[in-house]
Enzyme design. Structure first.
Site, PDB file in Angstrom:
ATOM      1  N   GLU A   5      -4.615   8.086  -2.792  1.00  9.82           N
ATOM      2  CA  GLU A   5      -5.097   6.801  -2.284  1.00  9.82           C
ATOM      3  C   GLU A   5      -5.402   5.841  -3.433  1.00  9.82           C
ATOM      4  O   GLU A   5      -5.298   4.622  -3.273  1.00  9.82           O
ATOM      5  CB  GLU A   5      -6.339   7.032  -1.407  1.00  9.82           C
ATOM      6  CG  GLU A   5      -6.741   5.855  -0.538  1.00  9.82           C
ATOM      7  CD  GLU A   5      -5.723   5.510   0.562  1.00  9.82           C
ATOM      8  OE1 GLU A   5      -4.732   6.235   0.750  1.00  9.82           O
ATOM      9  OE2 GLU A   5      -5.948   4.477   1.226  1.00  9.82           O
ATOM     10  N   HIS A  31       1.772   4.619  -2.728  1.00  7.95           N
ATOM     11  CA  HIS A  31       1.933   6.057  -2.458  1.00  7.95           C
ATOM     12  C   HIS A  31       3.327   6.528  -2.876  1.00  7.95           C
ATOM     13  O   HIS A  31       3.499   7.589  -3.460  1.00  7.95           O
ATOM     14  CB  HIS A  31       1.768   6.337  -0.953  1.00  7.95           C
ATOM     15  CG  HIS A  31       0.343   6.295  -0.462  1.00  7.95           C
ATOM     16  ND1 HIS A  31      -0.647   7.092  -0.974  1.00  7.95           N
ATOM     17  CD2 HIS A  31      -0.250   5.554   0.521  1.00  7.95           C
ATOM     18  CE1 HIS A  31      -1.794   6.854  -0.332  1.00  7.95           C
ATOM     19  NE2 HIS A  31      -1.582   5.917   0.580  1.00  7.95           N
ATOM     20  N   HIS A  65       0.846  -1.206   0.000  1.00  7.45           N
ATOM     21  CA  HIS A  65       0.000   0.000   0.000  1.00  7.45           C
ATOM     22  C   HIS A  65       0.883   1.258   0.000  1.00  7.45           C
ATOM     23  O   HIS A  65       0.715   2.145  -0.843  1.00  7.45           O
ATOM     24  CB  HIS A  65      -0.902  -0.037   1.246  1.00  7.45           C
ATOM     25  CG  HIS A  65      -1.806   1.155   1.389  1.00  7.45           C
ATOM     26  ND1 HIS A  65      -3.144   1.103   1.061  1.00  7.45           N
ATOM     27  CD2 HIS A  65      -1.579   2.426   1.824  1.00  7.45           C
ATOM     28  CE1 HIS A  65      -3.694   2.300   1.284  1.00  7.45           C
ATOM     29  NE2 HIS A  65      -2.759   3.115   1.755  1.00  7.45           N
ATOM     30  N   GLU A  66       1.831   1.289   0.917  1.00  4.12           N
ATOM     31  CA  GLU A  66       2.699   2.470   1.002  1.00  4.12           C
ATOM     32  C   GLU A  66       3.581   2.599  -0.237  1.00  4.12           C
ATOM     33  O   GLU A  66       3.909   3.706  -0.663  1.00  4.12           O
ATOM     34  CB  GLU A  66       3.548   2.430   2.282  1.00  4.12           C
ATOM     35  CG  GLU A  66       2.722   2.505   3.582  1.00  4.12           C
ATOM     36  CD  GLU A  66       1.733   3.664   3.642  1.00  4.12           C
ATOM     37  OE1 GLU A  66       2.032   4.742   3.089  1.00  4.12           O
ATOM     38  OE2 GLU A  66       0.636   3.482   4.224  1.00  4.12           O
TER      39      GLU A  66
HETATM   40 ZN    ZN Z   1      -3.052   5.227   1.960  1.00  6.14          ZN
END
Ligand code: ZN
Length: 497
Positions: free
Chosen positions: A290, A264, A260-261
């Site tokens: 996001e 980003h 997830h990171e």
């Molecule tokens: Zn996030």
């Protein structure tokens, strides 16, 4: 280039340097700082923030922006000027006294939340939060809005999107999602035992380091460290830092938090470096950010092709724990849905139900249909309406998230908007990149990343998020691609008996 432009550039560079220092202090606080340093650090951050704010709202800055409006500019300069003008006008519209009181009350409310949650006592937070809601209403009035105060709050995180648009999108999503969740959860067996075995934290971190590199996170221009709450931060060009948290009782959480990171972080590493100090060098919204993390975490890393790639590599690290797990069992294990009380650990299928009712509660607060005093009971009602659960403790109810205690109203919906965008983007990428599935099965994600670089990352803030998604998809943003994706995936995983 004109003298006015040069002066603006000089000021933007200075603001960018201050922002870089503030972010580095924050990263250090979350990863390295001894907790006794908290008070001094808070003061240092407040000083730098006040300095940066003061430099930005300086009337000289306003005069330079006015001056620039008279000049003939390149397309990029025009785009920067438009965003600068918007941000400057917003910053000067809110009275200094209100800015100061908002900072002070949110500081107190956050402190009260850190005590209220372990004590499971909403009354500790209630007076601070009630004041905060009042102040946010004043802020909305100062900022101005088209239809209702919540528009102004939403606009701080998702510019270009109105409350009415988001409300319609959420209604459409929840209408499709609720029956799907009910159908799927009726057929989900208990989670497999191996998900809860003990996993060595050092080996988890070693695997995460390998995984983020595999996904093309550039470790020569970034870092992966450990923090209690995983996050990503762009310190400056060539320095993008992300974190995850090993957990010896949870194999999947650290791994998927890292993916997830990485989503980003890849976005930050792909933003246009030549505009790093300028408004168009950043992302257009939180929802857009996001969308990147969700796309890599869910559509890529929880897909059957990618879990097939992942499993043998994971078995090398944890042969005793998961040596006997089959690819089918692994795929089902990483996509095990269930009703849970806590948003941050919710699975891909049920996650947006958690966000949906928070959005409804925020709207009720800012439409004067709900008081802060009645919020805990309203929370429990919504939780049982949307997820069929009622928390035993308020610590797992309205006190579970910190957002409202720091005055972040209008933030929650961006999680779901990002998820909606991610489904649109992945559907487009899949259509335009034949053979992608086979690449994911071999762990090759570079072509997908290049597609995102070209269509999203490299553009920075040339368009509002909604407009960018519409340009890419050729139609209005709707929750349908997300619903189609979830339906196809979960009805195949857990067919009706
Ligand atoms: Zn996030």
């Amino acid at each position: 280039m004109s003298a006015t432009w040069d002066q603006i550039v000089e000021r933007l560079r200075e603001l960018s340097d201050l922002a870089s220092a503030i972010k580095l202090l924050h990263w250090d606080q979350a990863t390295m700082m001894p907790s006794a340093g908290g008070a001094a650090r808070a003061r240092a951050q407040a000083t730098l923030q006040a300095t940066a704010h003061g430099r930005f709202v300086d009337p000289e800055m306003g005069a330079l922006i006015d001056g620039l409006s008279e000049e003939s500019l390149s397309q990029e300069q025009e785009a920067n000027l438009r965003l600068l003008r918007r941000d400057y006008d917003k910053a000067v519209r809110v009275p200094q006294e209100l800015v100061r009181e908002l900072a002070e009350v949110s500081g107190r409310a956050y402190q009260a939340w850190t005590e209220a949650r372990p004590a499971a006592d909403f009354s500790l937070l209630q007076p601070h939060m009630a004041r905060l809601v009042e102040l946010k209403k004043q802020e909305a009035e100062a900022l101005g809005y088209a239809n209702e105060p919540y528009d102004a709050l939403l606009d701080q995180y998702e510019p270009g999107m109105t409350t009415a648009e988001v409300e319609a999108m959420f209604q459409g999503l929840l209408r499709g999602l609720k029956p799907l969740v009910a159908d799927v959860l009726a057929n989900v067996p208990d989670p497999p035992d191996w998900l809860g075995y003990r996993y060595d934290p050092d080996r988890q971190m070693a695997f995460c380091h390998w995984l983020v590199s595999q996904l093309n996170f550039d470790v020569t221009q970034g870092r992966l460290d450990i923090s209690p709450h995983p996050f990503t931060i762009h310190i400056g060009p060539g320095d993008v830092r992300q974190t995850t948290r090993p957990d010896q009782h949870n194999l999947m959480m650290p791994l998927y938090a890292a993916v997830h990171e990485t989503g980003h972080a890849l976005y930050e590493q792909g933003l246009p470096a030549e505009w790093a100090d300028f408004p168009i060098g950043g992302p257009p919204s939180l929802g857009m950010h996001e969308s990147q993390s969700r796309l890599w975490e869910n559509q890529v890393a929880r897909s059957r092709p990618f879990t097939d790639f992942l499993l043998p590599r994971l078995k090398e690290r944890f042969p005793e724990e998961i040596g006997m797990v089959s690819p089918e069992e692994f795929y089902r294990g990483v996509n095990h849905p269930q009703r849970t009380l806590i948003r941050v650990t919710a699975d891909e299928l049920t996650y947006n139900l958690h966000v949906g009712f928070r959005f409804e509660l925020e709207l009720a607060l800012f439409r004067d249909e709900l008081s802060v005093a009645d919020l805990p009971a309203a929370w429990d009602d919504k939780m049982s309406e949307h997820l069929g659960l009622c928390p035993d403790s308020i610590a797992d109810g309205v006190l579970q998230d910190m957002h409202w205690s720091i005055g972040s109203f209008g933030y929650f919906p961006t999680y779901t908007l990002g998820t909606i965008y991610s489904a649109v983007l992945f559907a487009q990428a899949t259509a335009q990149l034949p053979g992608l599935e086979a690449e994911l099965r071999s762990g090759v994600t570079l072509r997908l990343l290049e597609w995102l670089r070209e269509n999203v990352h490299g553009l920075g803030y040339r368009h509002d998020a909604k407009d960018l998604i519409e340009r890419i998809s050729g139609g209005p943003v709707t929750p349908e691609p997300l619903l189609d994706y979830l339906r196809a995936k979960y009805t195949a995983l857990y067919p009706s008996a």
